[in-house]
Write a protein that holds these residues in place. Structure first.
Motif, PDB file in Angstrom:
ATOM      1  N   THR A 192       0.780  -1.182  -0.046  1.00  0.00           N
ATOM      2  CA  THR A 192       0.212  -0.001   0.028  1.00  0.00           C
ATOM      3  C   THR A 192       0.877   1.303  -0.090  1.00  0.00           C
ATOM      4  O   THR A 192       1.705   1.318   0.931  1.00  0.00           O
ATOM      5  N   PHE A 193       0.392   2.319  -0.744  1.00  0.00           N
ATOM      6  CA  PHE A 193       0.857   3.781  -0.678  1.00  0.00           C
ATOM      7  C   PHE A 193       0.335   4.505   0.460  1.00  0.00           C
ATOM      8  O   PHE A 193      -0.816   4.695   0.406  1.00  0.00           O
ATOM      9  N   TRP A 194       0.940   4.521   1.534  1.00  0.00           N
ATOM     10  CA  TRP A 194       0.430   5.356   2.508  1.00  0.00           C
ATOM     11  C   TRP A 194       0.554   6.905   2.550  1.00  0.00           C
ATOM     12  O   TRP A 194       1.804   7.046   2.139  1.00  0.00           O
ATOM     13  N   THR A 211      -5.905   0.415  -2.883  1.00  0.00           N
ATOM     14  CA  THR A 211      -5.076  -0.753  -3.641  1.00  0.00           C
ATOM     15  C   THR A 211      -6.017  -1.717  -4.468  1.00  0.00           C
ATOM     16  O   THR A 211      -5.371  -2.267  -5.357  1.00  0.00           O
ATOM     17  N   HIS A 212      -7.364  -1.254  -4.480  1.00  0.00           N
ATOM     18  CA  HIS A 212      -8.172  -2.213  -5.285  1.00  0.00           C
ATOM     19  C   HIS A 212      -9.533  -1.279  -5.404  1.00  0.00           C
ATOM     20  O   HIS A 212      -9.694  -0.013  -4.751  1.00  0.00           O
ATOM     21  N   CYS A 243      -6.271   1.897  -9.677  1.00  0.00           N
ATOM     22  CA  CYS A 243      -5.858   1.281  -8.498  1.00  0.00           C
ATOM     23  C   CYS A 243      -4.258   1.521  -8.269  1.00  0.00           C
ATOM     24  O   CYS A 243      -3.521   1.845  -9.272  1.00  0.00           O
ATOM     25  N   PHE A 244      -3.723   1.514  -7.144  1.00  0.00           N
ATOM     26  CA  PHE A 244      -2.252   1.801  -6.785  1.00  0.00           C
ATOM     27  C   PHE A 244      -1.658   0.669  -5.975  1.00  0.00           C
ATOM     28  O   PHE A 244      -2.045   0.369  -5.124  1.00  0.00           O
ATOM     29  N   ARG A 245      -0.601   0.174  -6.220  1.00  0.00           N
ATOM     30  CA  ARG A 245       0.237  -0.653  -5.223  1.00  0.00           C
ATOM     31  C   ARG A 245       1.826  -0.435  -5.421  1.00  0.00           C
ATOM     32  O   ARG A 245       2.222   0.226  -6.376  1.00  0.00           O
ATOM     33  N   TYR A 246       2.356  -0.576  -4.079  1.00  0.00           N
ATOM     34  CA  TYR A 246       3.838  -0.262  -4.151  1.00  0.00           C
ATOM     35  C   TYR A 246       4.613  -1.328  -4.782  1.00  0.00           C
ATOM     36  O   TYR A 246       4.889  -2.398  -3.878  1.00  0.00           O
ATOM     37  N   GLU A 247       4.785  -1.402  -5.888  1.00  0.00           N
ATOM     38  CA  GLU A 247       5.295  -2.546  -6.598  1.00  0.00           C
ATOM     39  C   GLU A 247       6.479  -1.973  -7.344  1.00  0.00           C
ATOM     40  O   GLU A 247       6.522  -0.636  -7.744  1.00  0.00           O
ATOM     41  N   THR A 248       7.469  -2.945  -7.693  1.00  0.00           N
ATOM     42  CA  THR A 248       8.625  -2.551  -8.625  1.00  0.00           C
ATOM     43  C   THR A 248       8.038  -3.011  -9.863  1.00  0.00           C
ATOM     44  O   THR A 248       7.240  -3.794 -10.310  1.00  0.00           O
TER      45      THR A 248
END
Ligand code: DAH
Length: 355
Positions: free
Chosen positions: A164-166, A175-176, A200-205
């Motif tokens: 999650t991006f906090w 996140t969804h 949506c956003f996720r803290y991903e590489t």
């Protein structure tokens, strides 16, 4: 030379003038002809000398003949000049108007819709036909809607599944699209059919199959006797309509805190036709539709009585579906700003207005 032969000379001059004037092609050329026919050194000089040598009674008639010939030649040259000028003007006009149908046409750049948007609109159309409303929710979401209301309490291990991006204000980048389930329950109550496309956003590489920004479509249907059979039938209809062909589904159990039971619906890989390729990790199947029956805790969070109502929910991977549909193998293409790989998804119809 006697007077008769001078009259002949006048006639000859007029004929010469007429044929030379007819032959010239420009105003400039015409001026040269005029000065050679009527100017200082022209044959008219010799004829005027002859006039002086005539007996006075013949001078008048001869003088008139000379002046008459001169005037006619002048008129002839003027007429020719006017004809040349109007021909020149016409040529210029024709050139301006000229249309060459063999030239290639002007290329106008044609805009097109992003593949994700195109698939989103297509899905919206299918669901609007089935009586679903289209909803939107905030991308900056509260912890409550993104997690707690979806039966994911703070100490729940499922929070780790969603990188999650906090944000500094205590909120999260959602996140969804699932948080809009409970928002829609609050807004409409039961029964309920709603569809929520969104970012949506996720803290991903980021790599060829992972993005920190992607799209999902959440679906939620709540009514008196909704069963998992309704969910599977709808999944089959949805995926076959979007792919414009009959797709095969594979159903596996899955775990998501907000559904019970939870299932994973896979579709046969549309890129390799199920034979196995890098996109489906050589399995022939792609996970496309996680879903399940809405958990009673989630209904309660939405102020809906789980004893009276049941429902299903799904979270379609819109980005992945668009990649399948348009044969896009690298997810990074979608947000990279290079339009060339994206033009295949051109659609001419417009979006359905969000409710
Ligand atoms: N929200 C889940 C995710 O992003 C996807 C999902 C799974 C949505 C099951 C649902 C569902 O509505 O029933 O991973």
């Amino acid at each position: 030379m006697n007077t008769n032969s001078h009259h002949e000379e006048l006639q000859r001059l007029e004929q010469e003038a007429s044929s030379r004037a007819g032959a010239v092609q420009s105003a400039e050329e015409l001026r040269r002809v005029e000065s050679s026919l009527l100017g200082k050194d022209s044959p008219f000089g010799g004829l005027l000398k002859h006039l002086k040598s005539l007996p006075p009674e013949q001078r008048g008639a001869f003088g008139q003949a000379v002046n008459g010939a001169k005037a006619r030649i002048k008129a002839l040259l003027e007429e020719r000049l006017a004809a040349l000028e109007s021909a020149a003007a016409r040529t210029e006009d024709d050139a301006a108007r000229a249309f060459d149908p063999t030239l290639p046409g002007a290329q106008r750049p044609l805009g097109s819709v992003h593949p994700v948007t195109a698939v989103q609109w297509e899905i919206e159309r299918i669901f609007v036909r089935l009586g679903f409303t289209i909803e939107a929710g905030p991308e900056m979401e509260s912890e409550h809607y993104n997690f707690e209301a979806l039966n994911i309490p703070a100490d729940h291990p499922a929070r780790d599944m969603q990188d999650t991006f906090w944000l500094k204000n205590g909120k999260v980048l959602r996140t969804h699209t699932s948080p809009v389930q409970v928002r829609a329950m609050h807004k409409f109550g039961a029964p309920l059919r709603t569809l929520v496309p969104g970012r949506c956003f996720r803290y991903e590489t980021i790599d060829a199959s992972h993005e920190n920004t992607f799209h999902q479509v959440e679906g939620l249907m709540i009514d008196r006797d909704i069963s998992i059979a309704n969910l599977i039938a709808l999944a089959k209809l949805l995926l076959s309509e979007v792919m414009h062909r009959e797709v095969e589904l594979r159903i596996r159990p899955g775990y998501f805190p907000f559904v019970e039971p939870g299932i994973e619906i896979d579709m046969n890989c549309q890129i390799c036709g199920g034979k196995g390729c890098p996109t489906c990790k050589h399995s022939g199947w792609v996970e496309i539709l996680p879903c399940g029956m809405v958990h009673p805790n989630v209904l309660r969070a939405g102020r809906i009585d789980p004893e009276a109502w049941t429902g299903f929910a799904f979270g379609l991977g819109l980005t992945r579906l668009a990649m399948m549909k348009y044969g896009i193998r690298d997810i990074r293409v979608l947000n990279a700003g290079d339009l060339r790989p994206l033009v295949g998804a051109r659609r001419l119809t417009g979006p359905i207005i969000k409710g």
